[in-house]
Design an enzyme around this catalytic site. Structure first.
Site, PDB file in Angstrom:
ATOM      1  N   TRP A 102      35.031 -58.638  10.498  1.00  0.00           N
ATOM      2  CA  TRP A 102      34.250 -57.572   9.864  1.00  0.00           C
ATOM      3  C   TRP A 102      34.097 -56.390  10.805  1.00  0.00           C
ATOM      4  O   TRP A 102      34.161 -55.238  10.381  1.00  0.00           O
ATOM      5  CB  TRP A 102      32.902 -58.094   9.375  1.00  0.00           C
ATOM      6  CG  TRP A 102      33.048 -59.110   8.290  1.00  0.00           C
ATOM      7  CD1 TRP A 102      32.623 -60.405   8.310  1.00  0.00           C
ATOM      8  CD2 TRP A 102      33.666 -58.914   7.009  1.00  0.00           C
ATOM      9  NE1 TRP A 102      32.948 -61.027   7.132  1.00  0.00           N
ATOM     10  CE2 TRP A 102      33.583 -60.147   6.317  1.00  0.00           C
ATOM     11  CE3 TRP A 102      34.282 -57.838   6.378  1.00  0.00           C
ATOM     12  CZ2 TRP A 102      34.095 -60.324   5.030  1.00  0.00           C
ATOM     13  CZ3 TRP A 102      34.795 -57.999   5.095  1.00  0.00           C
ATOM     14  CH2 TRP A 102      34.700 -59.235   4.442  1.00  0.00           C
ATOM     15  N   ASP A 173      25.822 -54.094  11.365  1.00  0.00           N
ATOM     16  CA  ASP A 173      26.075 -54.804  10.108  1.00  0.00           C
ATOM     17  C   ASP A 173      25.285 -56.107  10.187  1.00  0.00           C
ATOM     18  O   ASP A 173      25.560 -56.959  11.035  1.00  0.00           O
ATOM     19  CB  ASP A 173      27.587 -55.079  10.010  1.00  0.00           C
ATOM     20  CG  ASP A 173      27.980 -55.879   8.772  1.00  0.00           C
ATOM     21  OD1 ASP A 173      27.086 -56.367   8.055  1.00  0.00           O
ATOM     22  OD2 ASP A 173      29.200 -56.016   8.545  1.00  0.00           O
ATOM     23  N   LYS A 197      24.828 -62.436   0.661  1.00  0.00           N
ATOM     24  CA  LYS A 197      24.679 -63.541   1.616  1.00  0.00           C
ATOM     25  C   LYS A 197      23.245 -64.070   1.577  1.00  0.00           C
ATOM     26  O   LYS A 197      23.019 -65.246   1.369  1.00  0.00           O
ATOM     27  CB  LYS A 197      25.017 -63.114   3.037  1.00  0.00           C
ATOM     28  CG  LYS A 197      26.385 -62.481   3.383  1.00  0.00           C
ATOM     29  CD  LYS A 197      27.517 -62.813   2.564  1.00  0.00           C
ATOM     30  CE  LYS A 197      28.926 -62.376   2.849  1.00  0.00           C
ATOM     31  NZ  LYS A 197      29.313 -61.287   3.649  1.00  0.00           N
TER      32      LYS A 197
HETATM   33  C1  LIG Z   1      30.572 -60.408   3.677  1.00  0.00           C
HETATM   34  C2  LIG Z   1      30.515 -59.440   4.790  1.00  0.00           C
HETATM   35  C3  LIG Z   1      31.012 -58.142   4.668  1.00  0.00           C
HETATM   36  C4  LIG Z   1      31.715 -57.650   3.433  1.00  0.00           C
HETATM   37  O1  LIG Z   1      30.826 -57.449   2.408  1.00  0.00           O
HETATM   38  P1  LIG Z   1      31.290 -56.832   1.010  1.00  0.00           P
HETATM   39  O2  LIG Z   1      29.975 -56.625   0.326  1.00  0.00           O
HETATM   40  O3  LIG Z   1      32.172 -57.830   0.357  1.00  0.00           O
HETATM   41  O4  LIG Z   1      31.989 -55.554   1.293  1.00  0.00           O
HETATM   42  C5  LIG Z   1      30.857 -57.289   5.745  1.00  0.00           C
HETATM   43  N1  LIG Z   1      30.268 -57.686   6.876  1.00  0.00           N
HETATM   44  C6  LIG Z   1      29.795 -58.944   7.033  1.00  0.00           C
HETATM   45  C7  LIG Z   1      29.145 -59.334   8.312  1.00  0.00           C
HETATM   46  C8  LIG Z   1      29.902 -59.853   5.989  1.00  0.00           C
HETATM   47  O5  LIG Z   1      29.424 -61.095   6.144  1.00  0.00           O
END
Ligand SMILES: *Cc1c(COP(=O)(O)O)cnc(C)c1O
Length: 362
Positions: A102, A173, A197
């Site tokens: 990511w 993030d 999540k």
């Molecule tokens: C799942 C995830 C993403 C991607 O998320 P989307 O909503 O599918 O774009 C980005 N960063 C992390 C840390 C993730 O776990």
């Protein structure tokens, strides 16, 4: 009704109480005579729903008044572009720490617009640790410094002592650890998380930005929908927001509050993770893949060292009601994602099952 223990990395389990509340209100929300899905986003009823969600985010995460809380679309992945477009405007460069896929995707996307300096990486050991950095490694002219706080795929997370010591604005993030452990918002310029999540259904992205970082100025060509200033001015309703997703997110936030907030959930999450890691450390068959000091509370990858045995385990786990335990397609093995909604007993039962499997497959 029979509900499985769902160890999916996302979309993932939601608290049963939340699903039941949403079900009870499905055809009529309050006395509005309609479902939340059918409501105008400009109605008084809906305004109250989004205002409540924002107020709960602020309360639960202790977000100060000089930050804007936004509910956006396009997933966490859209922020990979929005961040450089909104923040990379002064010197057009930023520092990134590459702790997994990511973070790598975020850096690659940012590089389309600005200069990206990859300060450190843990790619050398399959992202099984968080690299230690020091202040000398960071660019004093960087517009921001970017980290992925919890690495969903590899199962590492940042702890206080590894947070970059940089003068630049910190951006993180927090998709897979939001409201699972306490994070000091004031240390960051931007925190953001895809909802699927830990916060609710897919389709909403929570984005928290310090107000001084929100300006009319963005990189040339920035789409209107990627401008924080537009969403700030319009209270996340420049266009139709993901109305139902924000409503369910509000229910999840109320559930978190009722549980005693992040502080209490973190204690439970630490307990859950310890049960699993203690077993992995004592097992002869299963091994955790992450160095102990950087282990995630939320995503726990492990392997047997034998692909066939891994596949057998995943299949038998599924047959016994432990689903989505297969590792990410890029790494193989297994991964148990144990987000806020996973009860302690789900982890206890999984460990019991792993012990039995180990005994039967010696
Ligand atoms: C799942 C995830 C993403 C991607 O998320 P989307 O909503 O599918 O774009 C980005 N960063 C992390 C840390 C993730 O776990």
């Amino acid at each position: 009704m029979s509900r499985v223990y769902n160890f999916s990395a996302g979309p993932s389990m939601l608290p049963l109480e939340v699903l039941e509340k949403a079900a009870a209100e499905m055809t009529e929300y309050g006395s509005s005579g309609q479902s939340v899905m059918e409501m105008s986003h400009r109605s008084k009823e809906y305004q109250a729903i989004i205002d409540n969600a924002e107020a709960l985010v602020r309360e639960i995460m202790h977000v100060p008044d000089n930050y804007t809380v936004m509910f956006l679309q396009g997933g966490a992945s859209s922020q990979f572009a929005a961040i450089p477009m909104n923040l990379g405007i002064k010197n057009k460069k930023a520092d990134y720490i590459i702790t997994g896929q990511w973070a790598k995707k975020a850096a690659d996307e940012a590089e389309r617009y600005i200069t990206v300096n990859r300060v450190a990486s843990s790619a050398d050991k399959t992202f099984s640790y968080i690299p230690q950095t020091d202040s000398s490694m960071f660019d004093s002219e960087a517009d921001y410094c970017y980290i992925c706080y919890n690495n969903t795929i590899y199962g590492t997370h940042y702890t206080e002592n590894k947070i970059p010591d940089t003068k630049a604005t910190l951006v993180a993030d927090i998709s897979s650890c939001v409201m699972a452990e306490e994070i000091d918002v004031t240390k960051f310029g931007i925190l953001y998380a895809g909802a699927q999540k830990n916060l609710g259904p897919a389709g909403v992205t929570l984005v928290i930005v310090r107000n001084d970082l929100i300006t009319e100025e963005t990189l040339d060509g920035t789409p209107t929908m990627f401008k924080y200033s537009i969403h700030q001015k319009n209270g996340s309703m420049y266009n139709t927001p993901p109305t139902y997703g924000i409503y369910v997110l509000g229910l999840v936030l109320q559930w978190i509050k009722d549980k005693g907030g992040v502080k209490e959930l973190q204690k439970i999450n630490e307990k859950k993770a310890k049960i699993l890691y203690d077993f992995l450390d004592s097992s002869e068959m299963f091994k955790g893949t992450v160095v102990p000091e950087d282990r995630s509370l939320m995503n726990v990858p492990f392997v047997t060292g034998n692909d066939e045995l891994d596949a057998k385990f995943v299949a038998e786990a599924k047959a016994n009601g432990f689903i989505n335990i297969k590792g990410h397609r890029s790494v193989g093995g297994m991964r148990a994602s144990i987000y806020n909604a996973m009860p302690i007993e789900g982890v206890e039962k999984l460990v019991e099952f792993m012990k039995k499997f180990e005994a039967e497959n010696k």
